[in-house]
Every structure is written in structure tokens, then in C-alpha cells.
Scaffold this active site. Structure first.
Site, PDB file in Angstrom:
ATOM      1  N   LYS A 183      46.887  10.245  30.123  1.00 54.28           N
ATOM      2  CA  LYS A 183      48.023  10.297  30.115  1.00 54.28           C
ATOM      3  C   LYS A 183      48.094  11.130  31.533  1.00 54.28           C
ATOM      4  O   LYS A 183      48.244  12.723  31.190  1.00 54.28           O
ATOM      5  CB  LYS A 183      48.530  10.895  28.836  1.00 54.28           C
ATOM      6  CG  LYS A 183      50.145  10.572  28.939  1.00 54.28           C
ATOM      7  CD  LYS A 183      51.429  10.139  28.431  1.00 54.28           C
ATOM      8  CE  LYS A 183      52.886  10.576  29.035  1.00 54.28           C
ATOM      9  NZ  LYS A 183      53.593  10.961  27.944  1.00 54.28           N
ATOM     10  N   LYS A 235      46.575   5.857  29.725  1.00 53.62           N
ATOM     11  CA  LYS A 235      48.057   5.734  30.776  1.00 53.62           C
ATOM     12  C   LYS A 235      48.676   6.512  31.766  1.00 53.62           C
ATOM     13  O   LYS A 235      47.996   7.173  31.958  1.00 53.62           O
ATOM     14  CB  LYS A 235      48.800   5.778  29.384  1.00 53.62           C
ATOM     15  CG  LYS A 235      50.277   5.677  29.731  1.00 53.62           C
ATOM     16  CD  LYS A 235      51.518   6.392  28.359  1.00 53.62           C
ATOM     17  CE  LYS A 235      52.488   6.735  28.580  1.00 53.62           C
ATOM     18  NZ  LYS A 235      53.768   6.612  27.968  1.00 53.62           N
TER      19      LYS A 235
HETATM   20  C1  PBG Z   1      56.781  10.458  26.224  1.00 53.60           C
HETATM   21  C2  PBG Z   1      56.682   9.254  26.924  1.00 53.60           C
HETATM   22  C3  PBG Z   1      56.192   8.715  28.166  1.00 53.60           C
HETATM   23  C4  PBG Z   1      56.087   7.237  28.410  1.00 53.60           C
HETATM   24  C5  PBG Z   1      55.852   7.024  27.283  1.00 53.60           C
HETATM   25  N1  PBG Z   1      55.852   7.909  26.630  1.00 53.60           N
HETATM   26  C6  PBG Z   1      57.580   9.127  29.265  1.00 53.60           C
HETATM   27  C7  PBG Z   1      56.922  10.181  30.464  1.00 53.60           C
HETATM   28  O1  PBG Z   1      55.686  11.151  29.848  1.00 53.60           O
HETATM   29  O2  PBG Z   1      57.687  10.843  31.294  1.00 53.60           O
HETATM   30  C8  PBG Z   1      56.341   6.603  29.357  1.00 53.60           C
HETATM   31  C9  PBG Z   1      56.196   5.130  29.227  1.00 53.60           C
HETATM   32  C10 PBG Z   1      56.346   4.149  29.717  1.00 53.60           C
HETATM   33  O3  PBG Z   1      56.492   4.664  31.573  1.00 53.60           O
HETATM   34  O4  PBG Z   1      56.615   2.706  30.141  1.00 53.60           O
HETATM   35  N2  PBG Z   1      57.712  10.216  25.349  1.00 53.60           N
END
Ligand code: PBG
Length: 312
Positions: A183, A235
């Protein structure tokens, strides 16, 4: 002929719908930066789950949006059995049973008043190990509320092992872990921060990954698998197709990719201006993600695309 020899085909079961549910609202609340996506009420979420199921989507990933007054430094609402996410998990499970895979975001950022994915130490830095204890409790509460799959997304070191142990301890070997393995610290999460009413100041660079790195991604992957990840995720998806392809080549577990909020909003915005053919762009973006190696794709277009494919 092109249809016959196509190497990649999209199928409704490829898709998982991420969905937001907001505490204390009587009407769905539109998210300005994500046209077509809403913060659901408990009722409208149930309906969205049933629509996804009827369209052939295979799973739904739930994000809870508590009242601002319900946020605190520890993210207590995330482990309260009556917190919005847990209530919504029970609602959706009672609606869909085992026909739609019900997943829950396992992270504190929606519930903390400082907006970080973990708890903070005395200097205001995210405390990795203290956060793991919160995640263990969250996993158990989400399993009790009916999650088939938990999705730890906070990027703390050791989170998969801790969540697996916590689930096993309460006899929930049957609950799977979809690990947010790779991520990246991404600007494309911008619209999501509105979607969950995030309180974040600053960034998540101390726990999310540097977009420049792929060797580091492979190290995260090895650790997550060793700790017990059942499925792994990359992601964002679109800007990281090379990483996705590397991950998919390296593992024998299912691989998912998350087409995130910014990827969604860019296409919607360009289409709104008449600069792009929306429907074709959506299918092309999703085809690229599948071609790169994703078996499952989390996308805000899940239900719409599944319906389209069902008609073809
Ligand atoms: C954190 C989380 C995020 C997203 C999914 N889970 C945000 C982040 O890491 O700031 C982002 C998903 C998206 O942008 O569609 N709980």
C-alpha cells in the site's frame, strides 16, 4: 474474432465493492469528490449489498464513518461492538448471509480524532506496537459482527501475524485475511479522505510505502505470507501495474488490486467535462488491472460494471 481470441475477460465475480456507511444519517450523503458514490445509511447500505449480489459481484468491503463526536485518540468506536462498522457488518450479513463475501476494513483512521491509522506515542508519532494491540481487538470484534474477511489496511509492521493470532484465539480460524500488502503513500487517496470524513493532518509516509520502491514491496509480500495472509493486495492499482504483475508472478495465493478513489474520480471528472468516453475508459482501466495479474478488483464501479457484463 477479437472476442474469440481475447486474452483477458472481465467477469462480475472479479469485483469487490468498497462501501461507506455513516453513523446517524437518515439519507445517503453524496461524496462531492466521488460523483455517484455516497456515504450510506444503514438501510441504503443493505440495499447496495443486495444490488451488488444480484449483479454477481463477489464481495463487499465496508468502511465505517462515525460521528465526529465519536472519534478519540484511541479510535474506540472501531472496537465498540455497537460502533457503526460492527452494526453495519451485522446488517449486511443478515441481508446476504454467505452469498456475498462480507469484508471489513481493519484500520483505525476512520475512528481516530487525529486521523492516523494507529495510536500515537507521547511525541505524537504512530506507535506501531501499541497499534497492533488495537488491531487484535478490532479483528475479534469484526469477526463477532460477521466479517467473513478482514482487510488490515493500516500498514503497521507485524499486523497480519497479530490479526491471525487474535482470530485463532477466539476460535475464528474460518475468518480470512485480505492483506493490504503493498500500500503506497499515494496522492490518489485524496477523495477517500472526504469519503470517510478523515481528520488527518500531515501524511502517512512513516507507515505507507514509497511509490519509488518495488524491492521493498516484495519484502512486505514475503512477510505478509509468512504471517498468514490468505490473499494479498496491491493498492493503488492503475499507477502500480508493474508492482501488481511482480506480486502476481511471485505468489500462489489470490491477488487483489484496489482501484482507489482518485482513480475513480479522475475518470468521472474527465467524463463530466466530456473529455473522455466514460464507459470505455472504465472497462479499459479494469481490463488493464486484470491483465497485470489481479484476480479480484476492488472498485467503486463494481455493481455497475457487473451489470454491464451480465448483459453482454
Ligand atoms: C485506510 C484506507 C484508505 C483507503 C482505504 N483504506 C485511506 C488511506 O490510506 O489514506 C483508500 C481507498 C481509496 O482511496 O479509495 N483505512
Amino acid at each position: 474474432m477479437r472476442r474469440m481470441v481475447a486474452e483477458t475477460r472481465l467477469h462480475p465475480a472479479d469485483f469487490i465493492l468498497p462501501a461507506f456507511v455513516r453513523e446517524g444519517v437518515s439519507e445517503p450523503v453524496p461524496i462531492a469528490a466521488m460523483p455517484g458514490v455516497v456515504q450510506h445509511t444503514r438501510d441504503s447500505l443493505r440495499k447496495a449489498a443486495v444490488e451488488a449480489l444480484e449483479a454477481g459481484v463477489s464481495g463487499i468491503m465496508l468502511f465505517g464513518v462515525p460521528d465526529d463526536a465519536g472519534k478519540d485518540a484511541q479510535g474506540t468506536a472501531g472496537t465498540d461492538p455497537d460502533g457503526i462498522l460492527q452494526v453495519a457488518l451485522r446488517d449486511v450479513r443478515s441481508e446476504v448471509g454467505d452469498d456475498l463475501i462480507v469484508m471489513s476494513d481493519l484500520c483505525l483512521d476512520e475512528f481516530t480524532d487525529h486521523g492516523h491509522c494507529g495510536v500515537l506515542d507521547a511525541e505524537g508519532r504512530v506507535d506501531n506496537d501499541a497499534t497492533l494491540e488495537r488491531y487484535a481487538e478490532m479483528a475479534q470484534v469484526q469477526a463477532d459482527a460477521g466479517a467473513h474477511v478482514v482487510g488490515p489496511s493500516g500498514m503497521m509492521d507485524g499486523q497480519i501475524g497479530v490479526v491471525r493470532d487474535a482470530l485463532d484465539q477466539i476460535g475464528r480460524e474460518d475468518v480470512s485475511i485480505l492483506a493490504y500488502t503493498v500500500k503506497y503513500s499515494s496522492a490518489f487517496y485524496g477523495p477517500f479522505r472526504e469519503a470517510v470524513g478523515s481528520s488527518l493532518q500531515g501524511d502517512r509516509k512513516t507507515y505507507q510505502q514509497d511509490p519509488a520502491n518495488v524491492r521493498e514491496a516484495m519484502r512486505e509480500l514475503a512477510l505478509d505470507l509468512e504471517e498468514g495472509a490468505d490473499m494479498v493486495m496491491v493498492k493503488p492499482a492503475g499507477p502500480y501495474l508493474d508492482v501488481l504483475a511482480r506480486v502476481a508472478d511471485a505468489v500462489d495465493v489470490p491477488v487483489a488490486a484496489y482501484q482507489i478513489s482518485g482513480e475513480y474520480s479522475m475518470i468521472e471528472a474527465a467524463a463530466e467535462k466530456g473529455w473522455i468516453d466514460r464507459d470505455k475508459a472504465i472497462l479499459e482501466a479494469l481490463t488493464g488491472i486484470k491483465r497485470a495479474g489481479a484476480q479480484n478488483i476492488l472498485t467503486y464501479w463494481a455493481t455497475e460494471v457487473a451489470r454491464t457484463l451480465g448483459r453482454q
